[in-house]
Each structure stands twice: as C-alpha cells, then as structure tokens.
Design an enzyme around this catalytic site. Structure first.
Site, PDB file in Angstrom:
ATOM      1  N   GLU A  95       0.818  -1.216   0.000  1.00 13.07           N
ATOM      2  CA  GLU A  95       0.000   0.000   0.000  1.00 13.07           C
ATOM      3  C   GLU A  95       0.852   1.267   0.000  1.00 13.07           C
ATOM      4  OE1 GLU A  95      -2.426  -1.628   3.336  1.00 13.07           O
ATOM      5  OE2 GLU A  95      -4.027  -0.611   2.266  1.00 13.07           O
ATOM      6  N   GLU A 115      -4.112  -8.793   3.673  1.00 12.05           N
ATOM      7  CA  GLU A 115      -4.701  -8.487   4.981  1.00 12.05           C
ATOM      8  C   GLU A 115      -5.817  -9.426   5.386  1.00 12.05           C
ATOM      9  OE1 GLU A 115      -3.915  -6.344   2.697  1.00 12.05           O
ATOM     10  OE2 GLU A 115      -2.982  -4.594   3.577  1.00 12.05           O
TER      11      GLU A 115
HETATM   12  C1  LIG Z   1      -1.918  -1.678   7.091  1.00  8.13           C
HETATM   13  C2  LIG Z   1      -2.863  -2.723   6.718  1.00  8.13           C
HETATM   14  O1  LIG Z   1      -3.059  -2.822   5.355  1.00  8.13           O
HETATM   15  C3  LIG Z   1      -2.653  -4.036   7.383  1.00  8.13           C
HETATM   16  C4  LIG Z   1      -1.477  -4.904   7.074  1.00  8.13           C
HETATM   17  O2  LIG Z   1      -0.484  -4.564   6.466  1.00  8.13           O
HETATM   18  S1  LIG Z   1      -1.689  -6.454   7.776  1.00  8.13           S
HETATM   19  C5  LIG Z   1      -0.176  -7.290   7.403  1.00  8.13           C
HETATM   20  C6  LIG Z   1      -0.160  -7.808   6.000  1.00  8.13           C
HETATM   21  N1  LIG Z   1       1.062  -8.537   5.813  1.00  8.13           N
HETATM   22  C7  LIG Z   1       1.107  -9.846   5.464  1.00  8.13           C
HETATM   23  O3  LIG Z   1       0.101 -10.485   5.221  1.00  8.13           O
HETATM   24  C8  LIG Z   1       2.462 -10.503   5.382  1.00  8.13           C
HETATM   25  C9  LIG Z   1       2.612 -11.552   6.500  1.00  8.13           C
HETATM   26  N2  LIG Z   1       3.907 -12.191   6.431  1.00  8.13           N
HETATM   27  C10 LIG Z   1       4.191 -13.140   5.498  1.00  8.13           C
HETATM   28  O4  LIG Z   1       3.425 -13.463   4.617  1.00  8.13           O
HETATM   29  C11 LIG Z   1       5.554 -13.782   5.597  1.00  8.13           C
HETATM   30  O5  LIG Z   1       6.051 -13.554   6.894  1.00  8.13           O
HETATM   31  C12 LIG Z   1       6.599 -13.232   4.570  1.00  8.13           C
HETATM   32  C13 LIG Z   1       6.189 -13.664   3.157  1.00  8.13           C
HETATM   33  C14 LIG Z   1       6.699 -11.730   4.674  1.00  8.13           C
HETATM   34  C15 LIG Z   1       7.974 -13.853   4.921  1.00  8.13           C
HETATM   35  O6  LIG Z   1       7.835 -15.258   4.942  1.00  8.13           O
HETATM   36  P1  LIG Z   1       9.042 -16.183   5.445  1.00  8.13           P
HETATM   37  O7  LIG Z   1      10.275 -15.796   4.737  1.00  8.13           O
HETATM   38  O8  LIG Z   1       8.542 -17.586   5.389  1.00  8.13           O
HETATM   39  O9  LIG Z   1       9.286 -15.789   6.965  1.00  8.13           O
HETATM   40  P2  LIG Z   1       8.254 -15.888   8.192  1.00  8.13           P
HETATM   41  O10 LIG Z   1       6.847 -15.930   7.706  1.00  8.13           O
HETATM   42  O11 LIG Z   1       8.711 -16.945   9.121  1.00  8.13           O
HETATM   43  O12 LIG Z   1       8.483 -14.448   8.863  1.00  8.13           O
HETATM   44  C16 LIG Z   1       9.783 -14.115   9.416  1.00  8.13           C
HETATM   45  C17 LIG Z   1       9.528 -13.452  10.753  1.00  8.13           C
HETATM   46  O13 LIG Z   1       8.824 -12.196  10.546  1.00  8.13           O
HETATM   47  C18 LIG Z   1       7.603 -12.198  11.282  1.00  8.13           C
HETATM   48  N3  LIG Z   1       6.596 -11.455  10.510  1.00  8.13           N
HETATM   49  C19 LIG Z   1       6.232 -11.681   9.223  1.00  8.13           C
HETATM   50  N4  LIG Z   1       5.292 -10.784   8.837  1.00  8.13           N
HETATM   51  C20 LIG Z   1       5.069  -9.961   9.911  1.00  8.13           C
HETATM   52  C21 LIG Z   1       4.219  -8.822  10.150  1.00  8.13           C
HETATM   53  N5  LIG Z   1       3.415  -8.318   9.180  1.00  8.13           N
HETATM   54  N6  LIG Z   1       4.249  -8.250  11.393  1.00  8.13           N
HETATM   55  C22 LIG Z   1       5.067  -8.738  12.361  1.00  8.13           C
HETATM   56  N7  LIG Z   1       5.916  -9.803  12.209  1.00  8.13           N
HETATM   57  C23 LIG Z   1       5.898 -10.387  10.988  1.00  8.13           C
HETATM   58  C24 LIG Z   1       7.241 -13.682  11.431  1.00  8.13           C
HETATM   59  O14 LIG Z   1       6.375 -13.886  12.511  1.00  8.13           O
HETATM   60  C25 LIG Z   1       8.606 -14.291  11.648  1.00  8.13           C
HETATM   61  O15 LIG Z   1       8.968 -14.032  12.989  1.00  8.13           O
HETATM   62  P3  LIG Z   1       9.910 -15.082  13.800  1.00  8.13           P
HETATM   63  O16 LIG Z   1      10.024 -14.493  15.158  1.00  8.13           O
HETATM   64  O17 LIG Z   1      11.190 -15.131  12.999  1.00  8.13           O
HETATM   65  O18 LIG Z   1       9.161 -16.403  13.782  1.00  8.13           O
END
Ligand SMILES: C[C@@H](O)CC(=O)SCCNC(=O)CCNC(=O)[C@H](O)C(C)(C)COP(=O)(O)OP(=O)(O)OC[C@H]1O[C@@H](n2cnc3c(N)ncnc32)[C@H](O)[C@@H]1OP(=O)(O)O
Length: 669
Positions: A95, A115
C-alpha cells in the site's frame, strides 16, 4: 525500545533514498511509520532533495503492518516518490508503495494485499489504489485470496512500472524519480487513475459476483464483505469516500476477536518448529538430508513418500513383499496422477518426480540414507511421523513428529527442518494413543454418539458443528473415514482410556448390515455416485436399537438445546481432552494444539484454534458446564485436573497452574 526505523541517505543527484529497516521482513511498526513520516517531512523541507526512493533493507521491501500495532500514514505531495521493491511487498508494504508515483521491482518481488488472512482489510488505501492500478477483477481476487503475485505478472498488470535486476534496482529507481521530478515522466497518482476501472454496470456485476463467491467460503465471516463494500464505496462515491470507509472499517476489524485469533494462528504456526522446549533450544542444527527411506507403503507411508518426492527428495520405499511394495508404489503414482488430472503437474514433471522413488524389499539401501521414517507398526526406535489417519499424509498440512524416548533429539530437529521443507506444519508431540489430533478429537464423535443415544437428531448435530465453523460434522466425518477406522480407533481409546469412552453400539450395528460409511455409499448419510450426501431415514432402525441397548431415554432438556449449545456439548469434551494432552506433557504448548486442531481437523482458524477459543470462553465456564453434565449424565464429561486447576485459579488454559509450577520446582514433572 523502538521496534524498527527508517534510514535515509541523500545522493549527489538530489535523490533521497529512504530505507525501511525493521528486520527480518521490514514490518511497518508504529516506530517505522513515525520515522517514515519524519523523513518525508524532512525531505519536503530540504532544498537539496529533488526526489525520493523508498525501499527496504535486506531482501524484503515490507511485510506490511506489524500486526501487533496499528498506525496511520498520510499521503505525501510535493516531491515524487518511487518504490524500489525487492522481496515481499505485502499488505501495508504494497500500500505505501502504491502511494508512490511509480514502483520498480526485482524479478523475485512478491506483491499482494494479504490483509484478509488476518481478518482485516487493507488499511492504507489498498482498497482504492489496487483496483485503479490492476482493474477491479484482479484486485478483488488478490485481496479475497490473500494471494501475492510475482513481479512479471505485476508488470503486465501495471502494478509495477519496471522489473530490473537487484544490482540495478536502486539506480533505476533514482533515475525514475528524477525523471518525474524533471517532468520527463508523468506524476502518476494511483488514487485518481480511472483507465483500468470497469464501467459502473460491469463493476456492479463484478462486486456482486465477489459477494456470491465469498458466501461460499466465508459464510460465517464479515470482513470479506466489508472489503468489497469499501471497494464499492470508492467506485460509487469516489476514492476519498472510499478511503474514509476503508479507514473506519479497518480500525473496527483490527480490534476484533477474529483478527486477534488469526494473528494468534499466524505466530503460533511459526512457533511450532521454533519454540520446542528441550529440543530447539539446545543449539542442535538440522542435519542435511539428501535422501530418505520409508518403512511401509500403506496410506501413511505412500503419502509421506509422495510429499517427499514432490519436494525433490529421493525416497527408498521398503515393504515386506512384492505385492505390498507394488501396491505402495501404485498409491504414490495415483497421488501424482491426481495432480496431473487437476492440472497441478505436467506429465514431464510426473515422470521426473516418480524417478526419485526406489522400491526395495530389504534394508540394504538404508545404510546410505540420511533419514528413516517408519510408517508401519514395526518399532518406535525411529522417529515416527504420523498425522491424522483420516487424510493421506501428502494432503494433510500437519505433520505430527512423535518424540519417543528412543528418538534422538537430533532426529527430531532434523525432521522439523524436513517437515517445513516439504511444506508441512510440523508439531512435536510425545507418544500417546492418537498423538495430539486424533486424541484431542476422539470425543468429537463420542459426544455426538452420546447425544444421539439420548434422543438428538444426527443431522442436527452435524449442522450445529458446521454452523460453528467445523468443515464437517462428526457423523459426516465418520462416514468419510469409514466405520472400520472409527471402530479401530474406538478400540484403541477404549483400551487406553476406558473411564472416558462412551460405548455406543450404533456404528457396530450399522457395520453388521454392511453400512460402513461413504465407501459403501451408506452410513449415517446415503451417497449418490457423485458422493453427494443426503440424510437417510433408514438409520432410524439402528438408532432405536442403539438407544435400547444403551438403556438411554430421550432427555427433553437436551432436545431443547439450540445449535450453539449443541456445538458446545460436542466441543467442550474436545477441549477437556486437549487439556489432558497439554497437562500430560504430550504437547509442549497450548498454541501447538491450536495449530493441530486447525491443520489436523479443520477447526475454524478465525476462532484461533481449540485452546485459544476455549480461553475466549474461559476455563471457569467450561469447567462448570462439564461438571454439570457430569452430575447429570456421567463420567464421560468429567473435567480433567488441568482444567480444574485453571478454573480454580482463574488462569488461561495455556498458563502453568501454581500446583504444576510447584511440582516442576520439586522435579515431579
Ligand atoms: C496496514 C494494513 O493494510 C494491514 C497490514 O499490512 S496487515 C499485514 C499484512 N502482511 C502480510 O500479510 C504478510 C505476512 N507475512 C508473510 O506473509 C511472511 O512472513 C513473509 C512472506 C513476509 C515472509 O515469509 P518467510 O520468509 O517464510 O518468513 P516468516 O513468515 O517466518 O516471517 C519471518 C519473521 O517475521 C515475522 N513477521 C512476518 N510478517 C510480519 C508482520 N506483518 N508483522 C510482524 N511480524 C511479521 C514472522 O512472525 C517471523 O517471525 P519469527 O520471530 O522469525 O518467527
């Protein structure tokens, strides 16, 4: 402590590069957003800055809002911004890039408004900008499915203006920003683009079709329809009105229980393989696994072999004789052919994948493998990977890794790694009848059989459970797995937990008449040639006989229960058993059982999983209801000690009770 920030460097070319820096995925925390706002205000003030490039540190642009925070972002006019995208640009990450005047990405960028997977809608203008950049149909598909697209498709759609190599990304973005500044390129503002939007009549058709589709998969949910409404508001009343509707809807959804539950599931799923006390905290690294041997080519073994060769692992499959081995290999071929028929696999890929499989009748080749998995009943010397027997292992998203006393910790750590590499969600459980999933959900059918013997209608119980959010009710599930499995599982549990198994004769009576479930085209339901299930009045004879044998009389109180109360009477015994699984240390943490319930039994994710849902009700109420039913109806409903302790102390089911902590301190657990 600040969680993330933005960094900025201004080049001699007058371009300010702002980096989103919040490893590992540059999630937009409140600190990041305030820092980003501060840097934008600074560059708007600075005369030496002509244009801006926005990018992320590391291999990620931004994973969107840090889903433990809520923030707001204002659009910035004055100086052109270009987003330089490498890696994921998801949710709020995409976004804020759409607020920029252009987007340059590398080939491995993933772009999506994801989302809805968290029970919210885009909250930084995505419901208005994405349709105007890629068209309404594609935008709705991307949002409803929470499915990112790759850079090439994004470029074809016009979401990305250019795709360049990672080495050229920053310089290309700087040049692009300067071109806009020097009016060599247009100052594009996605919010006011109209060329991609369909005509009002067609738009109305597309929106209503999206609502019809959403009703099929999200009957119990509001947020998909809220998203469609926000998109529609912008089309009917203009993008500013759409932004206002989106902002109000986002805030309401972000603080909803559904959002909290789905965020809980997101983090819990990642924690299953990272936070396993006494296993993942020992510094053991997974061993490299180049090939795998499997003992047993039955439903389980052939499913595991299929999952492994699909993830490019060479597999040796061992059976006791040629007949069984060929049967196992044929199962694997059929698993792959099913993917070819569905267009998920080409014939070439089929041949290449199958070439990774070697069938053997002895252990000679086992000497050269890195991992051996037993999928029969020969021993618990190896790490046994088992999942719910009702579903072939290559389909089942959950992998239960049974940590037996003889299984090495190294083997468990290695299998956790392999489990993720074959796209499973692995959970580590200790050995017990039914492991976690089948043990927890054994009472699902038991409670239903008990209710039927006490006069309740089979189909009303199934309907109550599907209205709650279960994919299928206990009786439809029993038909699906087959009465043979149901009876065998029942015998296993009767041997191990006699005091809390309800001994209904109903399934045995039906089995005697060759009614054995879906495979025989009649069980609790009657099935046509297309496997369509219909209620079958013929089961009344069996119900009456079963009630007679049980000596049970219809209870008028029970027959007054509404569907919500029926679902609780079926699922509270499941919570009770889950608490036993946790209290006995079979599962390492409550959130693992949440993931096991969702990925192993289809428990509705928007309720957060069995234990998360239980904590939303509270241990005290669950305990009180089970105690009342125990008084009225017997030991089947007796609350376990884990539940009683937490109810007494007013603790969440996932918490360690004082008594448990004291016992641990004395080394009793
Ligand atoms: C403003 C509005 O529009 C609302 C939003 O933006 S809502 C959020 C939308 N975002 C998503 O849907 C993305 C969610 N994340 C993912 O799909 C995946 O994490 C990734 C594709 C970005 C990366 O995948 P991968 O490489 O497999 O790694 P992990 O999934 O294990 O993630 C690594 C660590 O990062 C943490 N994490 C991922 N996304 C978020 C986030 N949006 N907020 C906070 N933390 C996030 C995840 O939990 C992992 O943490 P860890 O402690 O290493 O386990």
């Amino acid at each position: 402590m600040a969680k993330g920030t933005t960094e900025m460097e201004v080049g001699s070319d007058g371009v300010a590069v702002i980096y989103i820096a919040n490893p590992p995925v540059n999630a937009l925390s409140i600190d990041v957003l305030f820092s980003l706002k501060g840097h934008y205000e600074e560059v708007l003030r600075r005369n030496d800055v002509k244009a801006i490039v926005l990018t992320g540190t590391g291999r990620s642009f931004s994973a969107g809002l840090d889903i433990s925070a809520f923030a707001d972002i204002r659009k910035h006019a004055g100086k052109p911004s270009v987003a330089a995208i490498d890696g994921p640009a998801l949710g709020g990450g995409l976004e804020i890039s759409m607020v920029c005047q252009a987007r340059i990405s590398t080939p491995n960028a993933q772009l999506g408004l994801t989302e809805l997977q968290f029970g919210v809608i885009p909250g930084f203008g995505g419901t208005q900008r994405l349709p105007r950049l890629v068209g309404l149909t594609k935008a709705l598909e991307m949002m409803m499915l929470s499915k990112p697209i790759k850079a090439e498709e994004a470029h074809e759609l016009g979401l990305v203006d250019a795709v360049v190599s990672p080495n050229d990304l920053l310089n290309n973005a700087r040049r692009w920003a300067l071109d806009i500044y020097e009016s060599k390129r247009p100052w594009a503002r996605a919010l006011y683009k109209t060329d991609k939007l369909e005509s009002p009549d067609l738009a109305r058709e597309i929106l209503n079709s999206a609502r019809v589709q959403s009703r099929k998969w999200a009957a119990n949910l509001q947020y998909p329809f809220v998203c469609i409404d926000a998109v529609e508001e912008g089309i009917v009343s203009g993008p500013q009105a759409g932004l206002r509707k989106e902002a109000m809807a986002f805030q309401e959804l972000f603080f909803s229980d559904t959002c909290k539950s789905l965020i809980h599931v997101f983090f819990s799923q990642r924690a299953t393989s990272k936070q396993v006390p006494g296993i993942t905290d020992l510094g053991l690294m997974p061993r490299k696994v180049s090939n795998v041997a499997i003992v047993g080519g039955g439903l389980m073994g052939s499913g595991i072999a299929t999952a492994l060769i699909l993830s490019h692992y060479p597999v040796i499959l061992k059976e006791v004789n040629e007949e069984f081995l060929n049967a196992g290999i044929d199962r694997i071929k059929e698993n792959l052919q099913s993917r070819v028929r569905k267009g998920k696999m080409t014939k070439e890929k089929y041949d290449k994948t199958l070439s990774l499989l070697t069938g053997v009748l002895d252990y000679e080749k086992f000497k050269s493998v890195d991992l051996a998995i037993e999928a029969s009943s020969i021993s618990n010397y190896l790490t046994s990977a088992a999942s719910s027997k009702e579903c072939p292992a290559h389909i089942m998203p959950l992998l239960e890794i049974v940590h037996t006393p003889r299984a090495s910790l190294q083997a468990v750590v290695t299998l956790l790694d392999v489990g993720k590499k074959i796209k499973k969600t692995p959970i580590v459980v200790r050995n017990c009848t039914g492991f976690a999933v089948n043990r927890m959900f054994f009472p699902y059918t038991q409670a239903a059989l008990w209710l039927v013997d006490h006069g309740m209608d089979v189909y009303k119980i199934d309907q109550a459970c599907t209205e709650f959010g279960m994919p299928i009710g206990p009786f439809r599930m029993t038909d699906l797995v087959g009465f043979g499995v149901a009876l065998a599982t029942g015998m296993q549990h009767l041997e191990n937990f006699p005091e809390r198994v309800y001994k209904s004769m109903l399934i045995s009576l039906m089995t005697e008449d060759k009614r054995t479930g879906e495979a025989s085209q009649k069980g609790f339901y009657r099935y046509d040639s297309k496997r369509k299930a219909s209620p079958d009045p013929e089961i009344m004879n069996y119900l009456e006989e079963s009630r007679r044998i049980a000596g049970a009389t219809p209870d008028p109180e029970l027959l007054k229960l509404d569907n919500s109360a029926i679902a609780e009477m079926v699922l509270f015994p499941v919570i009770n058993e889950a608490c036993r699984v946790l209290g006995e240390g079979i599962a390492f943490k409550a959130s693992d059982l949440d993931i096991a319930s969702i990925f192993g039994m289809g428990f509705p994710p928007y309720r957060g999983g069995i234990m998360h849902w239980a904590d939303s009700i509270g241990a005290r109420r669950i305990c009180a209801m089970l105690s009342e039913w125990e008084m009225k109806y017997g030991q089947f409903f007796e609350p376990c000690s884990h539940l009683l302790e937490r109810a007494a102390e007013g603790l969440p089911l996932s918490a360690l009770a004082t008594k448990t902590m004291n016992n641990q301190a004395k080394g009793k657990l």
